[in-house]
Motif scaffolding. Structure first.
Motif, PDB file in Angstrom:
ATOM      1  N   ILE A  68       0.857  -1.183   0.000  1.00  0.00           N
ATOM      2  CA  ILE A  68       0.000   0.000   0.000  1.00  0.00           C
ATOM      3  C   ILE A  68       0.895   1.236   0.000  1.00  0.00           C
ATOM      4  O   ILE A  68       1.754   1.387   0.871  1.00  0.00           O
ATOM      5  N   PHE A  69       0.713   2.082  -1.002  1.00  0.00           N
ATOM      6  CA  PHE A  69       1.488   3.320  -1.107  1.00  0.00           C
ATOM      7  C   PHE A  69       0.545   4.493  -0.835  1.00  0.00           C
ATOM      8  O   PHE A  69      -0.466   4.650  -1.529  1.00  0.00           O
ATOM      9  N   ILE A  70       0.893   5.300   0.148  1.00  0.00           N
ATOM     10  CA  ILE A  70       0.089   6.467   0.501  1.00  0.00           C
ATOM     11  C   ILE A  70       0.864   7.726   0.130  1.00  0.00           C
ATOM     12  O   ILE A  70       1.993   7.923   0.583  1.00  0.00           O
ATOM     13  N   THR A  71       0.262   8.539  -0.715  1.00  0.00           N
ATOM     14  CA  THR A  71       0.858   9.807  -1.116  1.00  0.00           C
ATOM     15  C   THR A  71       0.168  10.927  -0.364  1.00  0.00           C
ATOM     16  O   THR A  71      -1.066  11.009  -0.351  1.00  0.00           O
ATOM     17  N   ASN A  72       0.963  11.777   0.267  1.00  0.00           N
ATOM     18  CA  ASN A  72       0.430  12.875   1.059  1.00  0.00           C
ATOM     19  C   ASN A  72       0.602  14.196   0.341  1.00  0.00           C
ATOM     20  O   ASN A  72       1.656  14.477  -0.220  1.00  0.00           O
ATOM     21  N   ASP A  73      -0.450  14.988   0.358  1.00  0.00           N
ATOM     22  CA  ASP A  73      -0.399  16.334  -0.187  1.00  0.00           C
ATOM     23  C   ASP A  73      -1.202  17.238   0.739  1.00  0.00           C
ATOM     24  O   ASP A  73      -2.432  17.298   0.647  1.00  0.00           O
ATOM     25  N   PRO A  74      -0.543  17.926   1.664  1.00  0.00           N
ATOM     26  CA  PRO A  74      -1.271  18.756   2.623  1.00  0.00           C
ATOM     27  C   PRO A  74      -2.134  19.820   1.969  1.00  0.00           C
ATOM     28  O   PRO A  74      -3.081  20.318   2.572  1.00  0.00           O
ATOM     29  N   GLN A  75      -1.809  20.198   0.717  1.00  0.00           N
ATOM     30  CA  GLN A  75      -2.569  21.243   0.043  1.00  0.00           C
ATOM     31  C   GLN A  75      -3.740  20.689  -0.768  1.00  0.00           C
ATOM     32  O   GLN A  75      -4.489  21.452  -1.360  1.00  0.00           O
ATOM     33  N   ALA A  76      -3.840  19.326  -0.797  1.00  0.00           N
ATOM     34  CA  ALA A  76      -4.887  18.734  -1.639  1.00  0.00           C
ATOM     35  C   ALA A  76      -6.266  19.091  -1.121  1.00  0.00           C
ATOM     36  O   ALA A  76      -6.505  19.139   0.083  1.00  0.00           O
ATOM     37  N   SER A  77      -7.165  19.319  -2.022  1.00  0.00           N
ATOM     38  CA  SER A  77      -8.539  19.619  -1.636  1.00  0.00           C
ATOM     39  C   SER A  77      -9.209  18.377  -1.105  1.00  0.00           C
ATOM     40  O   SER A  77      -8.986  17.272  -1.575  1.00  0.00           O
ATOM     41  N   THR A  78     -10.026  18.562  -0.079  1.00  0.00           N
ATOM     42  CA  THR A  78     -10.762  17.431   0.482  1.00  0.00           C
ATOM     43  C   THR A  78     -12.081  17.207  -0.237  1.00  0.00           C
ATOM     44  O   THR A  78     -12.799  16.257   0.064  1.00  0.00           O
ATOM     45  N   ALA A  79     -12.391  18.076  -1.166  1.00  0.00           N
ATOM     46  CA  ALA A  79     -13.646  17.912  -1.900  1.00  0.00           C
ATOM     47  C   ALA A  79     -13.555  16.718  -2.819  1.00  0.00           C
ATOM     48  O   ALA A  79     -12.531  16.470  -3.424  1.00  0.00           O
ATOM     49  N   THR A  80     -14.604  15.951  -2.936  1.00  0.00           N
ATOM     50  CA  THR A  80     -14.638  14.788  -3.819  1.00  0.00           C
ATOM     51  C   THR A  80     -15.593  15.062  -4.974  1.00  0.00           C
ATOM     52  O   THR A  80     -16.626  15.706  -4.807  1.00  0.00           O
ATOM     53  N   ALA A  81     -15.227  14.549  -6.133  1.00  0.00           N
ATOM     54  CA  ALA A  81     -16.059  14.761  -7.318  1.00  0.00           C
ATOM     55  C   ALA A  81     -17.356  13.993  -7.189  1.00  0.00           C
ATOM     56  O   ALA A  81     -17.400  12.896  -6.642  1.00  0.00           O
ATOM     57  N   GLN A  82     -18.423  14.597  -7.702  1.00  0.00           N
ATOM     58  CA  GLN A  82     -19.716  13.944  -7.686  1.00  0.00           C
ATOM     59  C   GLN A  82     -19.772  12.887  -8.780  1.00  0.00           C
ATOM     60  O   GLN A  82     -19.389  13.138  -9.915  1.00  0.00           O
ATOM     61  N   THR A  83     -20.224  11.704  -8.435  1.00  0.00           N
ATOM     62  CA  THR A  83     -20.345  10.617  -9.400  1.00  0.00           C
ATOM     63  C   THR A  83     -21.717  10.666 -10.042  1.00  0.00           C
ATOM     64  O   THR A  83     -22.729  10.703  -9.330  1.00  0.00           O
ATOM     65  N   PRO A  84     -21.786  10.703 -11.366  1.00  0.00           N
ATOM     66  CA  PRO A  84     -23.098  10.738 -12.001  1.00  0.00           C
ATOM     67  C   PRO A  84     -23.912   9.502 -11.657  1.00  0.00           C
ATOM     68  O   PRO A  84     -23.361   8.422 -11.461  1.00  0.00           O
ATOM     69  N   ALA A  85     -25.200   9.681 -11.564  1.00  0.00           N
ATOM     70  CA  ALA A  85     -26.076   8.562 -11.250  1.00  0.00           C
ATOM     71  C   ALA A  85     -26.053   7.542 -12.380  1.00  0.00           C
ATOM     72  O   ALA A  85     -26.074   7.901 -13.561  1.00  0.00           O
ATOM     73  N   VAL A  86     -25.972   6.263 -12.017  1.00  0.00           N
ATOM     74  CA  VAL A  86     -25.955   5.177 -12.993  1.00  0.00           C
ATOM     75  C   VAL A  86     -27.287   4.435 -12.916  1.00  0.00           C
ATOM     76  O   VAL A  86     -27.730   4.081 -11.818  1.00  0.00           O
ATOM     77  N   PRO A  87     -27.945   4.222 -14.043  1.00  0.00           N
ATOM     78  CA  PRO A  87     -29.228   3.500 -14.003  1.00  0.00           C
ATOM     79  C   PRO A  87     -29.061   2.132 -13.363  1.00  0.00           C
ATOM     80  O   PRO A  87     -28.090   1.420 -13.601  1.00  0.00           O
ATOM     81  N   GLN A  88     -30.013   1.777 -12.517  1.00  0.00           N
ATOM     82  CA  GLN A  88     -29.956   0.503 -11.824  1.00  0.00           C
ATOM     83  C   GLN A  88     -30.222  -0.653 -12.788  1.00  0.00           C
ATOM     84  O   GLN A  88     -31.159  -0.618 -13.578  1.00  0.00           O
ATOM     85  N   GLN A  89     -29.359  -1.672 -12.709  1.00  0.00           N
ATOM     86  CA  GLN A  89     -29.551  -2.894 -13.487  1.00  0.00           C
ATOM     87  C   GLN A  89     -30.106  -3.976 -12.563  1.00  0.00           C
ATOM     88  O   GLN A  89     -29.788  -4.000 -11.369  1.00  0.00           O
ATOM     89  N   PRO A  90     -30.936  -4.879 -13.083  1.00  0.00           N
ATOM     90  CA  PRO A  90     -31.392  -5.990 -12.240  1.00  0.00           C
ATOM     91  C   PRO A  90     -30.196  -6.768 -11.716  1.00  0.00           C
ATOM     92  O   PRO A  90     -29.221  -6.997 -12.433  1.00  0.00           O
ATOM     93  N   SER A  91     -30.259  -7.162 -10.454  1.00  0.00           N
ATOM     94  CA  SER A  91     -29.152  -7.920  -9.876  1.00  0.00           C
ATOM     95  C   SER A  91     -29.049  -9.287 -10.538  1.00  0.00           C
ATOM     96  O   SER A  91     -30.010  -9.797 -11.131  1.00  0.00           O
ATOM     97  N   LEU A  92     -27.863  -9.888 -10.437  1.00  0.00           N
ATOM     98  CA  LEU A  92     -27.673 -11.221 -10.995  1.00  0.00           C
ATOM     99  C   LEU A  92     -28.598 -12.216 -10.304  1.00  0.00           C
ATOM    100  O   LEU A  92     -29.151 -13.116 -10.958  1.00  0.00           O
ATOM    101  N   GLU A  93     -28.777 -12.049  -9.022  1.00  0.00           N
ATOM    102  CA  GLU A  93     -29.679 -12.954  -8.292  1.00  0.00           C
ATOM    103  C   GLU A  93     -31.097 -12.881  -8.856  1.00  0.00           C
ATOM    104  O   GLU A  93     -31.750 -13.917  -9.050  1.00  0.00           O
ATOM    105  N   LYS A  94     -31.554 -11.675  -9.138  1.00  0.00           N
ATOM    106  CA  LYS A  94     -32.907 -11.518  -9.687  1.00  0.00           C
ATOM    107  C   LYS A  94     -32.994 -12.129 -11.076  1.00  0.00           C
ATOM    108  O   LYS A  94     -33.997 -12.767 -11.427  1.00  0.00           O
ATOM    109  N   ARG A  95     -31.940 -11.964 -11.863  1.00  0.00           N
ATOM    110  CA  ARG A  95     -31.960 -12.517 -13.221  1.00  0.00           C
ATOM    111  C   ARG A  95     -31.947 -14.039 -13.198  1.00  0.00           C
ATOM    112  O   ARG A  95     -32.645 -14.694 -13.990  1.00  0.00           O
ATOM    113  N   VAL A  96     -31.192 -14.625 -12.281  1.00  0.00           N
ATOM    114  CA  VAL A  96     -31.131 -16.087 -12.188  1.00  0.00           C
ATOM    115  C   VAL A  96     -32.442 -16.658 -11.658  1.00  0.00           C
ATOM    116  O   VAL A  96     -32.892 -17.729 -12.082  1.00  0.00           O
TER     117      VAL A  96
END
Length: 282
Positions: free
Chosen positions: A125-153
């Motif tokens: 495990i390599f951890i890179t530190n950047d004290p100036q890095a922004s703590t904000a995280t990018a918003q992930t676009p919503a992904v349409p829900q797919q039927p689960s494999l269990e439901k399909r089986v």
């Protein structure tokens, strides 16, 4: 107790340059389970880096026992064990950079003794530190829900002879190793096989970008059976996690059954580079 662990971790990590630290966690033979001592090591390094952490890169390895296909799959499971443990901590998903598995390639030593083999059964495990890095995280676009494999089986219309494409189960180009994002899909298949105890399947591997030849070159093994190796890697993953081999078979189809032809986009290439399951018995 926390002070003791924090002090101990100072002797277990290695500083790589001014901004990066390395931690290795080790695994028992043929196992991808994190022991409590290794979880504590992860807890401690995350505590030491709770401010200013930028990215975490993860690389999995195995000892020299077993073939490449088996060890590649096991190394991915070890990487996934660390990723899953991160999911129980405060680490943000966006902080994970690279996650790769090398199997028994790139050994740290000659693998001649048990102690040396233990040192190769690890995740770095390599951890890179950047004290100036922004703590904000990018918003992930919503992904349409797919039927689960269990439901399909469990769908009553599904019968012996039918095929199911395993959604999000894709491979690195030219290799029989899953992309990081596909590891949860492999575990979803495992849970379905456990729940439906009479289910028997044929695992079918497919490749992209190589029309007109019988199969592709597997970069890892240097053999021309890439689609078969992809199917076999899923087969071995299931067997290693308790699914009876008698319920499983595998087969490679090369590029003979594309979902898209000709391939015009990267997404179409990814879709052709896939694994399906054929229902043998439900």
């Amino acid at each position: 107790m926390r002070c003791f662990i924090v002090l101990a971790i100072l002797f277990c990590t290695q500083t790589i340059g001014a901004q990066q630290q390395k931690l290795s966690v080790y695994f028992r033979f043929n196992s991808a389970s994190l022991d409590s001592s290794e979880r504590k090591k992860i807890d401690s390094i995350l505590y030491l880096n709770k401010t200013g952490m930028n990215t975490v890169d993860i690389f999995g390895y195995c000892d020299a026992i077993g073939n490449n296909t088996y060890n590649d799959s096991l190394a991915w499971e070890r990487v996934n064990a660390v990723l899953q443990y991160f999911g129980t901590t405060t680490i943000a998903k966006g902080q994970v950079g690279k996650a790769e598995a090398y199997g028994k390639r790139k050994p740290a030593n000659s693998n001649l003794t048990e102690e040396e083999r233990l040192r190769n059964r690890r995740v770095d495990i390599f951890i890179t530190n950047d004290p100036q890095a922004s703590t904000a995280t990018a918003q992930t676009p919503a992904v349409p829900q797919q039927p689960s494999l269990e439901k399909r089986v469990s769908d009553s219309s599904l019968k012996a002879g039918d095929n199911l494409v395993l959604k999000n189960l894709n491979f690195i180009g030219g290799r029989h190793m899953l992309v990081r994002e596909s590891i949860p899909a492999a575990y979803e298949l495992l849970e379905v096989m456990k729940k439906f105890s009479t289910l028997e399947i044929e695992i079918q591997g497919h490749i992209c970008c190589a029309f007109g030849i019988s199969d592709g070159l597997d970069i890892d093994t240097q053999t021309n059976n890439l689609s078969e190796n992809r199917a076999r890697s899923i087969y071995e993953f299931l067997v290693r996690n308790g699914i009876a081999a008698s319920r499983l078979s595998y087969r490679g189809f090369g590029s003979s059954k594309p979902m898209y032809y000709p391939e015009r986009t990267i997404a179409q290439m990814d879709a052709n580079r896939r694994v399906e399951i054929k229902i043998i018995r439900k």
